[in-house]
Scaffold this motif. Structure first.
Motif, PDB file in Angstrom:
ATOM      1  N   ARG A 232       0.831  -1.209   0.000  1.00  0.00           N
ATOM      2  CA  ARG A 232       0.000   0.000   0.000  1.00  0.00           C
ATOM      3  C   ARG A 232       0.865   1.258   0.000  1.00  0.00           C
ATOM      4  N   ARG A 236       0.856   4.426  -2.762  1.00  0.00           N
ATOM      5  CA  ARG A 236       0.735   5.848  -2.413  1.00  0.00           C
ATOM      6  C   ARG A 236       1.947   6.641  -2.888  1.00  0.00           C
ATOM      7  N   GLU A 277      -7.434  -4.331  -0.352  1.00  0.00           N
ATOM      8  CA  GLU A 277      -6.938  -3.074   0.212  1.00  0.00           C
ATOM      9  C   GLU A 277      -5.543  -2.736  -0.310  1.00  0.00           C
ATOM     10  N   SER A 278      -5.140  -3.347  -1.415  1.00  0.00           N
ATOM     11  CA  SER A 278      -3.761  -3.201  -1.890  1.00  0.00           C
ATOM     12  C   SER A 278      -3.535  -1.927  -2.693  1.00  0.00           C
ATOM     13  N   MET A 279      -4.598  -1.207  -3.021  1.00  0.00           N
ATOM     14  CA  MET A 279      -4.503   0.049  -3.765  1.00  0.00           C
ATOM     15  C   MET A 279      -3.878  -0.147  -5.144  1.00  0.00           C
ATOM     16  N   THR A 280      -4.141  -1.279  -5.751  1.00  0.00           N
ATOM     17  CA  THR A 280      -3.694  -1.552  -7.117  1.00  0.00           C
ATOM     18  C   THR A 280      -4.846  -2.174  -7.881  1.00  0.00           C
TER      19      THR A 280
END
Length: 333
Positions: A232, A236, A277-280
């Protein structure tokens, strides 16, 4: 996410690329109903079969990743193998993430500097043209095309002197892609690790900052061994410094050695449990089947199935993890 909706999302990714008008690139990553990434698995061109594709789809994967060497595209037998692999994936409703690179050096190491830069620029234009032709031919069957694989490792950058040769080459690729934008999304550059500040991937990216817009739609890297929180953080960091999402195009673990099967299961289930929730928008597991001709025992045993197709414990564990992930997204009935 319901299975029907998820298939429609995957199909929309590929069909959007196929329906793009000239001069347009399909939007990627596509808007998602729940923000969950697509999860795929890597397959090898020589061994991938229609039966593999069917089993991969039944396991619950969303796409397959296939590597192609562009300096072999002039070989009829090689082109037939690519056609067969992409057709097998398409028939199983699996879009393809196509990763392209060359096997041979892009420019001679002993050439004078000015000549070497000119040869690199020509090679970049050539690779971009090959990418565009592949996009034109297979557009409705592709999820995206990925530029290169692990250029930060000497093994996969045979040109050498990556700090001085990578940026000129990729700038030329990007110039040509802006002249004729392919009809499928393009991501780059499958670095062997996350491009955190000060890393080799970060050092390779910095000279490309003016070229990235309109060239690639995401920065891809390989996340072996990274904790979910670190994944994560990478997402970001790249978004903040480069203005692009990240795609994880390799993650996995070998099953070789004492406790190897359990170690492989733990790594893959950890990655998948945290994937929402890995933001990918995309995660590709390495790999579907063991590679019997790998350079060492570890590299020969990353598959979810053995080279003969028999399953390892990781296969059932991954199938359950994919079902559980979707159940968590769907929520209670």
């Amino acid at each position: 996410m319901h299975a029907v909706f998820r298939y429609l999302l995957i199909a929309a990714l590929a069909l959007a690329a196929g329906c793009a008008c000239a001069g347009e690139r399909a939007r990627w990553p596509a808007p998602s109903h729940d923000g969950a990434p697509l999860v795929g698995v890597q397959v090898k061109l020589p061994s991938f079969s229609a039966d593999d594709a069917r089993r991969i789809r039944v396991t619950g994967f969303d796409f397959v990743r296939i590597g192609v060497w562009t300096d072999r595209l002039d070989r009829p037998a090689y082109r037939r193998a690519i056609d067969a692999a992409i057709t097998a994936a398409h028939d199983a409703q699996l879009p393809v993430l196509l990763t392209i690179r060359t096997l041979e050096p892009l420019a001679p190491r002993d050439a004078p500097a000015e000549r070497r830069m000119a040869v690199l620029a020509d090679a970049g234009a050539t690779l971009a043209d090959a990418l565009t032709r592949l996009a034109d031919q297979y557009r409705a069957q592709l999820l995206a095309i990925e530029l290169w694989n692990e250029p930060d490792l000497d093994k996969y950058w045979p040109t050498g002197e990556v700090d001085s040769t990578f940026a000129p080459f990729m700038r030329a690729v990007c110039v040509r892609l802006r002249e004729r934008r392919p009809h499928v999304p393009v991501i780059g550059f499958a670095f062997s690790r996350a491009p955190f500040a000060g890393s080799v991937p970060d050092r390779l990216l910095k000279p490309l900052v003016p070229s990235l817009a309109g060239c690639v739609d995401a920065i891809s890297y390989h996340a072996y061994g990274m904790a979910p929180a670190r994944i994560r953080a990478a997402a970001r960091d790249v978004q903040a410094r480069y203005g692009l999402p990240v795609a994880i195009t390799e993650d996995g673990a070998t099953s070789v050695g004492p406790g190897g099967d359990a170690r492989q299961v733990k790594r893959l289930t950890t990655v998948l449990a945290a994937s929402n929730e890995s933001m990918t928008p995309l995660i590709s597991i390495y790999e579907w089947a063991d590679t019997p001709n790998g350079p060492d025992a570890a590299q020969r045993n990353y598959g979810l199935v053995r080279a003969d197709g028999t399953p390892k414990p990781a296969l059932d564990a991954v199938a359950r993890a994919l079902r559980d992930r979707r159940g968590a997204l769907r929520g209670p009935d």
